[in-house]
Every structure is written in structure tokens, then in C-alpha cells.
Design an enzyme around this catalytic site. Structure first.
Site, PDB file in Angstrom:
ATOM      1  N   LYS A   1     -28.605 -74.377  23.909  1.00 41.72           N
ATOM      2  CA  LYS A   1     -28.355 -75.349  24.975  1.00 41.72           C
ATOM      3  C   LYS A   1     -27.762 -74.401  26.169  1.00 41.72           C
ATOM      4  CE  LYS A   1     -25.241 -78.616  27.202  1.00 41.72           C
ATOM      5  NZ  LYS A   1     -24.438 -79.370  26.832  1.00 41.72           N
TER       6      LYS A   1
ATOM      7  N   GLU B   1     -26.441 -64.549  19.507  1.00 40.72           N
ATOM      8  CA  GLU B   1     -27.514 -64.269  17.728  1.00 40.72           C
ATOM      9  C   GLU B   1     -28.457 -64.711  18.414  1.00 40.72           C
ATOM     10  OE1 GLU B   1     -22.822 -65.688  17.353  1.00 40.72           O
ATOM     11  OE2 GLU B   1     -23.901 -65.531  19.363  1.00 40.72           O
TER      12      GLU B   1
ATOM     13  N   GLY C   1     -23.372 -79.543  22.575  1.00 40.94           N
ATOM     14  CA  GLY C   1     -23.885 -79.050  21.406  1.00 40.94           C
ATOM     15  C   GLY C   1     -24.314 -79.947  20.212  1.00 40.94           C
ATOM     16  N   ARG C   2     -22.859 -80.298  19.530  1.00 41.98           N
ATOM     17  CA  ARG C   2     -22.706 -80.743  18.222  1.00 41.98           C
ATOM     18  C   ARG C   2     -23.403 -82.499  18.558  1.00 41.98           C
ATOM     19  NH1 ARG C   2     -18.690 -78.942  21.310  1.00 41.98           N
ATOM     20  NH2 ARG C   2     -16.967 -81.197  21.332  1.00 41.98           N
TER      21      ARG C   2
ATOM     22  N   GLU D   1     -14.036 -78.763  16.350  1.00 44.63           N
ATOM     23  CA  GLU D   1     -14.633 -78.138  17.436  1.00 44.63           C
ATOM     24  C   GLU D   1     -14.568 -79.271  18.859  1.00 44.63           C
ATOM     25  OE1 GLU D   1     -17.978 -75.123  18.409  1.00 44.63           O
ATOM     26  OE2 GLU D   1     -18.531 -77.022  19.771  1.00 44.63           O
TER      27      GLU D   1
ATOM     28  N   HIS E   1     -14.190 -79.210  -9.757  1.00 45.42           N
ATOM     29  CA  HIS E   1     -14.213 -78.362 -10.835  1.00 45.42           C
ATOM     30  C   HIS E   1     -13.756 -77.254  -9.563  1.00 45.42           C
ATOM     31  CE1 HIS E   1     -15.620 -81.169 -14.152  1.00 45.42           C
ATOM     32  NE2 HIS E   1     -16.463 -81.002 -13.409  1.00 45.42           N
TER      33      HIS E   1
ATOM     34  N   LYS F   1     -15.766 -64.202  22.068  1.00 43.11           N
ATOM     35  CA  LYS F   1     -17.417 -63.786  22.377  1.00 43.11           C
ATOM     36  C   LYS F   1     -17.373 -62.348  23.614  1.00 43.11           C
ATOM     37  CE  LYS F   1     -19.721 -68.500  21.797  1.00 43.11           C
ATOM     38  NZ  LYS F   1     -20.231 -69.450  23.050  1.00 43.11           N
TER      39      LYS F   1
HETATM   40  O1  F6P Z   1     -19.267 -71.529  20.393  1.00 42.37           O
HETATM   41  C1  F6P Z   1     -19.268 -72.455  20.671  1.00 42.37           C
HETATM   42  C2  F6P Z   1     -20.836 -72.958  20.360  1.00 42.37           C
HETATM   43  O2  F6P Z   1     -20.725 -73.072  22.045  1.00 42.37           O
HETATM   44  C3  F6P Z   1     -21.251 -74.135  20.520  1.00 42.37           C
HETATM   45  O3  F6P Z   1     -19.871 -75.455  21.338  1.00 42.37           O
HETATM   46  C4  F6P Z   1     -22.845 -74.366  20.714  1.00 42.37           C
HETATM   47  O4  F6P Z   1     -23.021 -75.449  19.723  1.00 42.37           O
HETATM   48  C5  F6P Z   1     -23.149 -73.196  19.840  1.00 42.37           C
HETATM   49  O5  F6P Z   1     -22.262 -72.118  20.453  1.00 42.37           O
HETATM   50  C6  F6P Z   1     -24.677 -72.984  20.247  1.00 42.37           C
HETATM   51  O6  F6P Z   1     -24.479 -72.992  22.110  1.00 42.37           O
HETATM   52  P1  F6P Z   1     -26.684 -72.639  22.241  1.00 42.37           P
HETATM   53  O7  F6P Z   1     -26.680 -74.143  21.699  1.00 42.37           O
HETATM   54  O8  F6P Z   1     -26.176 -72.836  24.021  1.00 42.37           O
HETATM   55  O9  F6P Z   1     -27.020 -72.081  22.325  1.00 42.37           O
END
Ligand code: F6P
Length: 519
Positions: free
Chosen positions: A180, A186, A239-240, A325, A356, A483
Site C-alpha cells: 500500500k 521487507e 491494508g488488512r 491490528e 493434539h 520499524k
Molecule cells: O506494519 C504493519 C503494516 O503497516 C500493516 O498495516 C500493513 O498491512 C503492512 O504493514 C504492509 O504495509 P504495506 O502494504 O504498506 O507494504
């Protein structure tokens, strides 16, 4: 938000304490082709009345209307939360054409890829909400023969990206960069690695095999992605909550455009149910009321999700992000401390593996936790004996948590196998307190339509709980601090890191040195 001093909250609290789950009562709600069984949750007429009053005092109806119409549901970021518009047949005017345009572009891209047999491999790079949605839908619905192979890499731990690219033919691989913000470390680091992999594989123009899914097209262009290869969504989509947007492109590529449309349709049906069903028969509202009762009144600090379907393994982490979140907050929309317990930790695992693994804890630990059992009636296999056992185990575990077993009943069972005093002693260890709440959600089968409805059910549950607790379910300020510290540590500059604790400085010195030595 001073809930404790709120008369409606007090009445709700008293009613919850006084209510119980009557084993002779069958309480079913039909919602978007799903059946939600609330029988093992506390209920009484007084509780129903108190719940209606509490929802009214919390301004539920106005908040629900604002959610669907694009009102500011996310105060701290001053944004609407219009994920429902992405699957709506009558989205608010202000966003309708934007959504339609991107859907048409997505469909054209998928049709072209199918027509010209492009990309037998798709590697989806994204994390959090830009990963769990497509990953969970793919793993839930992928059959044995799919048009393409989908692989996912989210983690900065390079074991993820190397495994995702391993053995794939660069000439026939599409890299999806889903973010987003298009700034997430990452995803951007993995994207650069994937582009290097394409180059090493002899691909002259690697960016021609990259598409971006983002609410920040300017950053994607700066990264080098051509505008025609950028599929947009917007800051008014959390995002979620973004699987319904262009973040769903891998689903359409891997499972077909029709499957993506059916996912949207299922969620749309649940939206209609949520907007129209009376409170007592409104599944998302009832799930939220039960969570508020179990967490804030009865003191359960977690909720357990047990899908009795191995295909729903990724449903648990998807829901962990959605619910934790969204609700993992200690202040309300105005920034005031919340004076009741909110936001249970979400954890779980598919049944019967979970039986289990942690059901001992669910049955006999001092508190246990409420459980959501999810079951799909019609399996995608023909092993009926397996399926019958799955049915029996799902229902049996739920009944055992609810009914319990007294020391006396255990003693009666044990006295035939042991001498009286030993049986008396052992019976103490066999006590099941019972009265442990659970909800059973039944799907006719696990297909795109019903999965869409299931996801929307939980999205709305979370929204209603946010309204009842007065908190903002659409922001996530808490993710930024860690972060930022990581970026500081990445500098590996003693001047930068002198304010960190001794332990962090110690490990930074040794661990970063290791990495620099080997590479
Ligand atoms: O660190 C959490 C977050 O901001 C989430 O809310 C989001 O879904 C995820 O990181 C990834 O963010 P992006 O889609 O901006 O890479």
C-alpha cells in the site's frame, strides 16, 4: 472512554453475568449462505435488550451507515474506510469510477495473461495486509490443477525469498510487488532481490515482468515500474481490508477471474446481511457482542480460532492481523484511555491438529478461552469416513467445552477400573469445568463465495467491536516505532545506537559483525 460509568454498559455487564448458554436452546443465524450457531454463548432476553441499548448508546447505526457511505471512520488518519465499496454494486459516487477502472484494468491484464499463456509462475511479494489476504485465499481455494503456480514471500529473512524463487524459470515468472505504502522495507528489499534474480536469469528488461499493487503509484514509478503495470488502490482501504482491491490480482491470476468475482460476491452478500438484519439476527453484530462480553465482562484475554479444515491454515494469521491490528489499542477514537479490557489475543490452528496441541489447555486450564469452530459441510475429497470423523470431533470438542464433566461423573467412570481411593484421586484430574463459550460457523462448502462471506463476517465483527469499545479499528500507529528503531540499528553506527540498552548494543555488535564477515 469511561465505559464502566456508562449505565448502558453496566446493564449489559450485569446481564452478561446473569445469563447462561442454555443447552436446550438452538440459536442459529443464517448470514450470506453461512450458518452461525451461537447456542454455546450466553443469552437471555435481558441480555438482548441490554445489547440493543448499548449499541444505540454507542451510535452503532450511524457508524455503520458512515462506514458504507464513506464517512470518516478512521479519525486519527482522517479517512473513510471504504473496503466495502470495493465489492459493492452501488459504491459511493465519490469512488465508484475509480474502483471500476482498476477492476477493468485487472481483468484485462488477467485475460491477456491467459490468452497469451504468460506467466506459469507468479511470485507475490508483500507483507501483512498485502500478503495474508491473497496467500490465505490461494491456500484455501487452490485445487490440484491450477492455471499457475503462486508463491509468496513476505519476510525479510531471505530464506523466504530464496524459497519462493527456487527452481522457477525466470522467463515465465511474474513478480508482483504488493505494498500500500510502497515503502515497506521487507517488500522493497525482496523486490530488488527478485529483479536481480530475473537479471541473473538472463532477462534483459526485468521490470517488464514486474507489476505493482499500491496506493502510492508515484513511489512505484520511482522504483521503475511502468505506469501501465501499476494497479492502484487508495488510502481509504486499510491494508488488512485490501484483499478486495487490486491486492486480489494474484488470486485472479492463480484461480481465475470468476473466482475473484465470486469472492467479492460472497462478501457483498454478507454486507447486505450486516446492513439489513435485525440486531438479534445479525451475525457480525452478535459475534462482536459475544467478544465484548467474553473479554470485557467475563475476563477472557484471548480468542481461539479452530477451522476444522486443513485448507484454512492461513485463515488464523489473516484473522490475527485483522483483529489484533484493528483492536489492539488502549485509547479510544479521541485518545482517551479505555477503562475496560478490550481486544483479546487471537490464536488457533485447524482441527483436529489443534486437539493434539492445545485442547488440554482449553478443556482444563483455569480459564480457557472462547473458541470459534469453523466447519465446511461438503469437502473437496471423497474420503467420507475421514469427513465423518472430522464432523464428530468438531462437534464433540465443542460439546465437551460446553457441557464439562464433574468430579462425580469422572469418579463413576473410574471406579470400575480403579480402587475407590485411587478413583477419587484421579477424578480430580479429570474435571472439566464446562460452560466454556464457543461459536460454530458452518459453510456449505469452501468456495470463493462462502470464503468471501466468511472474511466479511469477521471484518464487520471487528468494526462493531470497535464501535462498542469506542476505538479506531482502522489505524495502526503502534507498528511504526519498532520499524524506526530497526532502521536506526541498520545504520550500525555507534553514535546512532548509543541510546539503546546494553543488551541491544551487545548483540548488535556481535550479530551485525557476523553478517558483515560472511558477506
Ligand atoms: O506494519 C504493519 C503494516 O503497516 C500493516 O498495516 C500493513 O498491512 C503492512 O504493514 C504492509 O504495509 P504495506 O502494504 O504498506 O507494504
Amino acid at each position: 472512554m469511561a465505559l464502566q460509568s456508562n449505565p448502558a454498559w453496566q446493564a449489559f455487564s450485569d446481564a452478561v453475568q446473569a445469563a447462561h448458554a442454555d443447552p436446550e436452546q438452538l440459536r442459529l443465524i443464517e448470514a450470506g449462505q453461512l450458518t452461525v450457531d451461537l447456542s454455546a454463548q450466553r443469552d437471555s432476553q435481558t441480555l438482548r435488550d441490554a445489547a440493543i441499548e448499548l449499541l444505540s448508546v454507542a451510535g452503532f447505526e450511524q457508524a455503520r451507515h458512515a462506514l458504507f457511505e464513506g464517512g470518516i471512520a478512521n479519525l486519527s488518519e482522517n479517512r473513510p474506510a471504504l473496503h466495502t465499496a470495493l465489492r459493492s454494486s452501488h459504491a459511493p459516487e465519490s469512488v465508484r469510477s475509480l474502483i471500476t477502472a482498476q477492476l477493468e484494468r485487472m481483468k484485462r491484464f488477467v485475460d491477456d495473461a491467459n490468452t497469451y499463456n504468460r506467466y506459469s509462475n507468479v511470485v507475490h511479494l508483500g507483507i501483512g495486509g498485502s500478503d495474508w489476504g491473497p496467500r490465505m485465499v490461494w491456500h484455501s481455494l487452490k485445487g490440484v490443477s491450477n492455471r499457475r503456480t503462486l508463491r509468496f514471500a513476505a519476510n525479510i529473512d531471505a530464506h523466504a525469498i530464496t524459497a519462493a524463487l527456487d527452481g522457477l524459470d525466470p522467463r515465465d515468472t511474474l513478480i508482483i510487488v504488493a505494498s500500500k505504502s510502497f515503502t515497506t522495507t521487507e517488500t522493497m528489499t525482496n523486490a530488488r532481490e527478485a529483479i536481480k534474480w530475473l537479471e541473473h536469469g538472463g532477462i534483459k528488461h526485468p521490470l517488464n515482468q514486474v507489476v505493482a499493487l499500491t496506493a502510492n503509484p508515484a513511489a512505484a514509478i520511482e522504483f521503475g515500474v511502468a505506469p501501465e503495470r501499476i494497479f492502484e488502490f487508495w488510502d481509504w482501504v486499510g491494508g488488512r481490508y485490501s484483499i478486495w482491491s487490486t491486492i486480489g490480482l494474484p488470486v485472479a491470476l492463480g484461480l481465475g477471474w470468476t473466482t475473484f468475482e465470486e469472492l467479492l460476491q460472497g462478501a457483498r452478500d454478507m454486507d447486505t446481511h450486516f446492513q439489513t438484519a435485525a440486531i438479534a439476527h445479525n451475525a457480525p453484530v452478535q459475534l462482536a457482542l459475544n467478544m465484548v462480553a467474553n473479554t470485557s465482562i467475563l475476563g477472557f484475554s484471548s480468542e481461539v480460532i479452530c477451522p476444522y479444515d486443513a485448507r484454512l491454515t492461513d485463515f488464523v494469521p489473516w484473522l490475527q492481523q485483522l483483529q489484533m491490528e484493528s483492536l489492539g489499542k488502549a485509547v479510544d477514537q479521541q485518545g482517551n484511555p479505555i477503562d475496560v479490557s478490550v481486544s483479546p489475543a487471537v490464536w488457533g490452528m485447524p482441527g483436529t491438529d489443534s486437539q493434539h496441541t492445545f485442547f488440554q489447555w482449553l478443556h482444563q486450564s483455569q480459564r480457557g478461552a472462547p473458541v470459534d469452530f469453523i466447519f465446511c459441510i461438503e469437502p473437496e475429497h471423497h474420503l467420507l469416513s475421514h469427513h465423518r470423523q472430522l464432523v464428530a470431533n468438531c462437534l464433540a470438542q465443542r460439546a465437551a467445552l460446553w457441557r464439562g464433566k464433574s468430579v462425580e461423573v469422572s469418579f463413576q467412570e473410574l471406579k470400575h477400573k480403579h480402587d475407590e481411593s485411587h478413583a477419587q484421586w484421579l477424578a480430580q484430574h479429570c474435571l472439566h469445568p464446562g460452560g466454556r463459550p464457543s461459536t460454530l460457523i458452518v459453510l456449505p462448502k469452501l468456495d470463493a463465495h462462502r470464503l468471501g462471506a466468511l472474511l466479511a463476517l469477521y471484518e464487520h465483527k471487528v468494526f462493531v467491536a470497535g464501535v462498542l469499545w469506542g476505538l479506531n479499528p482502522f489505524d495502526q500507529w503502534g507498528v511504526e516505532f519498532g520499524k524506526r528503531l530497526a532502521l536506526e540499528l541498520m545504520q550500525n553506527d555507534p553514535e546512532q545506537t548509543k541510546d539503546f540498552d546494553a543488551s541491544t548494543r551487545h548483540w548488535l555488535a556481535s550479530l551485525m559483525r557476523v553478517t558483515s564477515k560472511n558477506h
